[in-house]
Design an enzyme around this catalytic site. Structure first.
Site, PDB file in Angstrom:
ATOM      1  CG  ASP A 165       4.667 -11.849  -7.196  1.00  0.00           C
ATOM      2  OD1 ASP A 165       5.034 -10.639  -6.789  1.00  0.00           O
ATOM      3  OD2 ASP A 165       5.132 -12.853  -6.989  1.00  0.00           O
TER       4      ASP A 165
ATOM      5  CD  GLU B   2      16.973 -12.111  10.773  1.00  0.00           C
ATOM      6  OE1 GLU B   2      17.249 -10.751  11.797  1.00  0.00           O
ATOM      7  OE2 GLU B   2      15.794 -12.474  11.048  1.00  0.00           O
TER       8      GLU B   2
ATOM      9  CG  PHE C  23      13.110  -4.367   9.700  1.00  0.00           C
ATOM     10  CD1 PHE C  23      14.596  -3.889   9.083  1.00  0.00           C
ATOM     11  CD2 PHE C  23      12.351  -4.727   9.131  1.00  0.00           C
ATOM     12  CE1 PHE C  23      14.255  -3.142   8.642  1.00  0.00           C
ATOM     13  CE2 PHE C  23      12.485  -3.365   7.418  1.00  0.00           C
ATOM     14  CZ  PHE C  23      13.082  -3.056   7.116  1.00  0.00           C
TER      15      PHE C  23
ATOM     16  CB  THR D 210       6.452  -7.287  -5.098  1.00  0.00           C
ATOM     17  OG1 THR D 210       6.899  -8.093  -3.457  1.00  0.00           O
ATOM     18  CG2 THR D 210       7.280  -5.961  -4.077  1.00  0.00           C
ATOM     19  N   GLY D 211       3.992  -7.919  -2.904  1.00  0.00           N
ATOM     20  CA  GLY D 211       3.783  -7.759  -1.464  1.00  0.00           C
ATOM     21  C   GLY D 211       5.235  -7.489  -0.132  1.00  0.00           C
TER      22      GLY D 211
END
Length: 1125
Positions: free
Chosen positions: A405, A503, A545, A681-682
């Site tokens: 992961d 961010e 986005f 990975t997600g």
């Protein structure tokens, strides 16, 4: 059954109807059909109280060895055999009992974990009041009341929240590994209901698809009845709160349960827990089948020869072997079968049950070396490595593929602002500000530290842009783990949260450079500038986005009426829109940051005049905000036009998702050890790719191949796959990378990136009427020729599918999966070895794993040191056990040719019983626990040594045959050496002849000493414990033999060994024969090792010779120093 077709799906999916609050729809609207749904219990355990014994017994007797010993034990009970049933039954009972207790305890822990989840209290709205009940009693249709920081107990549809706009913020770290805050939306017609009574008054039904494992897809519809007229609203994944996610930055919400228990998306992504078996155990079972065939052959040969020998009337039924009358009347076939079984029992010791007992003890005791390893202890967490199952220790030394992961496993999931570049000027928080070098910036790389007159204005505009171009939320002070989060020390008590950690890092970086984002209030964004003045900007629009545009924008109006569009995103999406600015300088800085493994985001600023906004953008957004969500695709042309013709370019603020300590070094070591590392990975592709570069999974010279949705939209999947296949095979000439791992530096390194949607298309079974064929083999071929693979946007079940695909490939490689969240559980259970990281995302991965470690860096020692040692040790144990039992039983086989095939044992019953239990078991057990053929520091420094033991190299058939032949040779030397010695009538000093028990005892004595010395010759790591056990076991054998034959034991009916051992030792020729036969037995093996090490040494043997030479030189140096003194 009501059916509909799901958007984006090719197959019809049954739907379910859910009645919110279990209220029937108004009469005349739709039929009320009550459906049955499962309760909210989660079950991860394997057994119940009632099925534990039969299910566990069935699983254990599926093992060839256990079933075989059960049959032998039953044969000993049924017929008259040369040995007692206790010799087989007691060890079998011990193995079965110990294994059952261990598996039962592990399952009890799973039951305990399930109960803690199922009995967790939740709050449900009933009859206008909030009542408390256990999680397991939750039903589909219940309205649930959730507070901030609570974890959702099932899959929910958001009805309303404490926020005026009906939104809530959620972290899904345990689902997809992302700890950032995601925004979810309440149903438009119910978001105003904010009290229990108001929510209880909702009259609505939900129609949605049946449970699907895809975390990112949901299709449904809610019918809200107002004045008995239904108002239909669409439902999507933005309305669905998944089990395991946590409510953040929202005081409370009301939501309705739609999927419960094992039907939740998270539960559907769980892989069923199956019994894992190591490659060594499979080799043991294969060897067992071979030895079983040898055993049957021996018994069959002896049975045939017995009846052939007794065919002569002069040899049939000698007086000392006279048969009873019932035996005479039996049919010859029955008698032959009985004799066959008796021979099977007599030679049964060639497959000792004690080997399986020893293996179980070695695995159990050996696992403590991982848990006791101080180098795998994390002081910050106060955690040590944990072994949940000891059955796979040796598998750690055979890993070929590592699936890891990303978030929380490779990275710390802490984004940090490093630097920014404005028109070629570099700014580093707390180091360079306004072109001035601050204290501590001695080694800072700056392009220009002296901005010109206009640079100050550009600089401040850039800082304002980063303070405004985001979706960050400001939350009042919160205490987490005893630490208070705040923006201003002494001024403000707030901190930042966002759906993207990038961010937050950028906004916090701007704060350190003098511009602080304060809040969003009444559609106005407020920032605090360097002069401590508050500036207000009206937020007009947000262009969010997405993975296609790879950028986001905001349109704001300043207090002076000026309109600005601030846009930030990937450099590939920003640079084509730039028309002015120092583009080349900034591109150079972007390249520099890429080399430094920093993530980079580019920013542009557009000064729009109000006329353009009022004529073009404003009308569109007014219509869009009131329309149906499916119009989203039509917004892209307007977004594209709004973001073109930029007048300024301020690229390259560089946030950095810090890697875990030594993560890059660990991956590099795994590569050198011959392992392939895949990241599953997600997370988004851009974020994951940046991490792969930082961790050195991808290198500067790695050529990236993309197999993503964006590319398959431009070309068909068939064409993309064949293009990639041609690319990698053109370079490698048709060979896989495994074929020339040592030459990989001379060819192009390829790295593959694939996303979840494309993987689903690749994994989809081929249609009979389709020409597309099966893409799995092409995909595997591409992957085999890539040095690294990144799979992004993966659902948990897709991670398991990837692991299963590699496991099932023609090479059948050993796989390892490592992760820290619940989203990694499926691949951890699917892989041959599953490792959980004790991270910040709960303990589900740790509970379901085979091993757990505090940090990713500990994987290096676990595989390269512990795994290497475990495999070396157990390989020697298995081969040695078969060898010493061939030495033990083959003389018994030869002896039958000299005793008329009468099933007469060569050895005494005590020797038969204690040979594997006492005389030869402890030395090999200790060897398998502490042997170190190479020092662990060398194994860590030289990962390539791991390749020497890859692919089960020490348990291959040629090595197995060598050990077996060596055992047969030693047995022949022992038996016939003693046999020819007995031909000498002057064997004893007084001329007395020895009997058959003396003959067997002499063979047994040579046997015990030979196999023990053989192990001593194979031992490289000597400690006082080795000396004590090896020489102590020989002394114990001698002392036992003296006592067993030197004392009249009252509990024995007869003592056939009385005075036999002492009489044998009183003969000088007996002593000489023992020495000569031991030497003759060991000599071939010693010669073979000397020749092979001299002519064809392995890397390991070269290092052993070097270490030995170094130790000898140190010893000689010390001796010389002593002599000089």
């Amino acid at each position: 059954t009501v059916c509909h077709i799901c958007t984006g799906e090719e197959n019809w999916v049954d739907s379910r109807t859910i009645y919110i609050g279990h209220k029937e729809p108004p009469s005349g609207t739709e039929a009320f059909i009550q459906q049955r749904f499962p309760d909210n219990r989660i079950v991860s355990s394997k057994y119940t109280f009632w099925n534990f014994v039969p299910k566990n017994m069935f699983e254990q007797f599926r093992r060839v060895a256990n079933f075989y010993f059960l049959i032998i034990f039953l044969v000993q009970l049924i017929i008259d055999t040369p040995t007692s049933p206790i010799t087989s039954g007691l060890p079998l009972f011990f193995v079965i009992t110990v294994t059952a207790i261990k598996q039962g305890y592990e399952d009890w822990l799973r039951h305990k974990a399930d109960n803690s989840v199922n009995q967790c209290p939740i709050h449900v709205v009933q009859h206008g009041k909030v009542v408390r009940k256990q999680s397991r009693k939750l039903r589909v249709g219940d309205v649930v009341f959730m507070k901030e920081n609570e974890t959702f107990p099932c899959d929910l549809i958001l009805l309303s929240s404490s926020r005026d706009d009906g939104t809530c913020f959620v972290t899904t770290a345990s689902l997809d590994g992302e700890s950032s805050h995601k925004t979810y939306y309440a149903v438009q017609d119910t978001k105003a209901y904010n009290t229990e009574k108001e929510v209880d008054s909702i009259h609505a039904t939900i129609e949605c698809e049946q449970p699907q494992p895809d975390l990112y897809k949901f299709v449904g519809r809610i019918n809200v009845y107002m004045d008995n007229e239904p108002v239909a609203r669409p439902l999507g994944s933005e309305n669905l709160l998944l089990r395991g996610a946590t409510l953040k930055n929202t005081e409370y919400i009301y939501a309705v349960a739609i999927y419960t228990g094992m039907e939740t998306k998270m539960a559907l992504n769980y892989q069923s827990k199956t019994q894992k078996r190591s490659a060594v155990e499979k080799s043991m079972n294969a060897y067992l089948v071979v030895y079983l065939c040898i055993l049957i052959s021996k018994a069959l040969i002896n049975t045939v020869l017995k009846y052939a020998w007794q065919a002569d009337p002069n040899r049939d039924e000698p007086w000392y072997n006279d048969r009873t009358e019932p035996e005479r009347q039996r049919h010859i076939v029955v008698r032959a079968f009985t004799d066959f079984l008796a021979f099977m029992v007599l030679f049964n010791y060639i497959i000792p049950v004690s080997m399986y007992v020893t293996v179980e003890m070695q695995k159990f005791l050996g696992s403590y070396f991982i848990m006791w390893d101080d180098e795998m202890f994390d002081e910050e967490m106060g955690e040590r490595a944990v072994v949940n199952t000891s059955d796979l220790n040796e598998e750690l030394g055979q890993v070929e593929y590592v699936f890891t992961d990303k978030t929380g496993t490779l990275t710390e999931n802490n984004m940090e602002f490093i630097e920014c570049c404005v028109d070629g000027h570099v700014y580093v928080p707390d180091v360079i500000c306004n072109g001035q070098v601050m204290p501590g910036a001695t080694t800072m790389d700056m392009i220009d530290t002296s901005p010109g007159p206009g640079a100050r204005e550009h600089e401040e505009l850039f800082f304002r842009a980063l303070c405004l171009c985001h979706t960050v939320q400001v939350k009042e002070e919160e205490t987490v783990d005893g630490i208070k989060h705040g923006i201003h020390q002494g001024k403000s008590t707030s901190f930042y949260i966002s759906s993207s950690p990038d961010e937050v890092a950028l906004v916090e970086g701007m704060k350190r450079l003098g511009f602080t984002y304060l809040r969003l209030k009444d559609s106005h964004m407020e920032i605090l500038n360097r002069e401590d003045e508050i500036e207000r900007f009206q937020l007009l629009e947000v262009l969010t986005f997405d993975s296609v545009r790879r950028r986001m924008s905001v349109i704001v109006r300043s207090s002076t009426g000026e309109l600005y569009l601030f846009c930030k995103g990937a450099d590939s999406a920003i640079f084509p829109r730039v028309v002015s600015g120092k583009v080349e300088q900034i591109k150079a800085r972007v390249e520099h940051n890429a080399v430094e493994d920093l993530r980079f985001i580019s920013l542009l600023v557009i000064d729009r005049n109000p006329v353009y906004y009022n004529q073009h953008a404003c009308p569109f957004w007014s219509n869009y905000s009131a329309g149906f969500k499916g119009i989203i695709n039509t917004s892209q042309p307007v977004q594209e036009e709004a973001e073109l013709n930029t007048s300024l370019c301020f690229p390259d603020p560089s946030p950095h998702d810090r890697l875990q300590e030594k993560a890059a070094d660990t991956i590099e070591s795994l590569h050198k050890a011959g392992m392939k590392v895949w990241v599953l990975t997600g997370d988004k592709m851009e974020t994951a790719a940046a991490t792969c570069y930082a961790s050195k999974l991808f290198r500067r010279n790695t050529q990236i191949l993309e197999l993503t949705t964006k590319r398959t939209e431009e070309q068909s999947l068939h064409d993309v796959l064949f293009d990639l296949s041609r690319t990698v095979l053109r370079q490698h000439g048709g060979m896989t990378r495994d074929s020339f791992s040592g030459l990989s530096g001379d060819c192009t390194d390829y790295g593959l990136i694939i996303d979840g949607a494309t993987l689903s298309a690749v994994m989809r079974p081929a249609q009979e009427d389709s020409n597309s064929g099966n893409y799995k083999e092409i995909f595997l071929e591409i992957c085999r020729n890539c040095s690294a693979v990144l799979c992004c946007r993966m659902a948990p079940l897709q991670k398991a599918q990837i692991v299963k695909l590699i496991k099932a490939s023609k090479e059948h490689p050993i796989t390892l999966a490592i992760g820290d969240g619940a989203n990694d559980v499926s691949m951890i259970l699917e892989a041959h070895v599953g490792i959980g990281i004790m991270g910040k995302e709960g303990r589900q991965a740790v509970r379901n794993s085979d091993y757990a470690i505090p940090k990713f860096k500990h994987l290096k020692k676990m595989l390269l040191v512990h795994g290497h040692y475990y495999y070396i040790r157990i390989s020697e144990l298995v081969q040695y056990f078969f060898y010493k039992n061939v030495c033990f039983i083959f003389p018994q086989f030869l002896y039958q040719f000299f005793c008329g095939f009468s099933q007469q044992p060569l050895y005494d019953t005590a020797y038969l019983t204690l040979y594997n239990i006492s005389f030869t078991s402890l030395p090999i057990l200790l060897y398998s626990l502490i042997e170190q053929h190479i020092h662990m520091d060398i194994l860590r420094r030289d990962p390539s040594l791991y390749r020497d033991i890859a692919k089960n190299s020490l348990l291959r058939w040629p090595i197995f045959i060598y050990w077996t032949v060596l055992g047969v040779y030693d047995a022949i030397v022992m038996f016939f050496g003693v046999y020819f010695l007995f031909d000498n009538t002057t064997f004893t000093s007084n001329g007395q002849m020895f009997g058959n028990w003396t003959f067997g005892t002499l063979v047994f004595t040579v046997l015990v000493f030979t196999v023990t010395f053989k192990l001593a010759l194979d031992t490289h790591y000597w400690t006082w414990i080795n000396h004590f056990v090896i020489w102590g076991s020989l002394i114990f054998f001698v002392v036992f033999s003296l006592l067993w034959g030197g004392i009249i034991w009252p509990f024995l009916n007869y003592q056939r060994m009385y005075y036999v051992f002492m009489q044998m030792l009183s003969s000088g020729p007996a002593w000489l024969s023992i020495i000569l036969l031991i030497t003759a037995s060991l000599l071939p093996d010693v010669l073979k090792k000397v020749i092979c090490r001299t002519l064809w040494p392995t890397t390991t043997e070269r290092i052993q010779v070097g270490a030995c030479s170094y130790m000898l030189s140190r010893i000689f140096f010390r001796i010389a120093s002593v002599i000089e003194l």
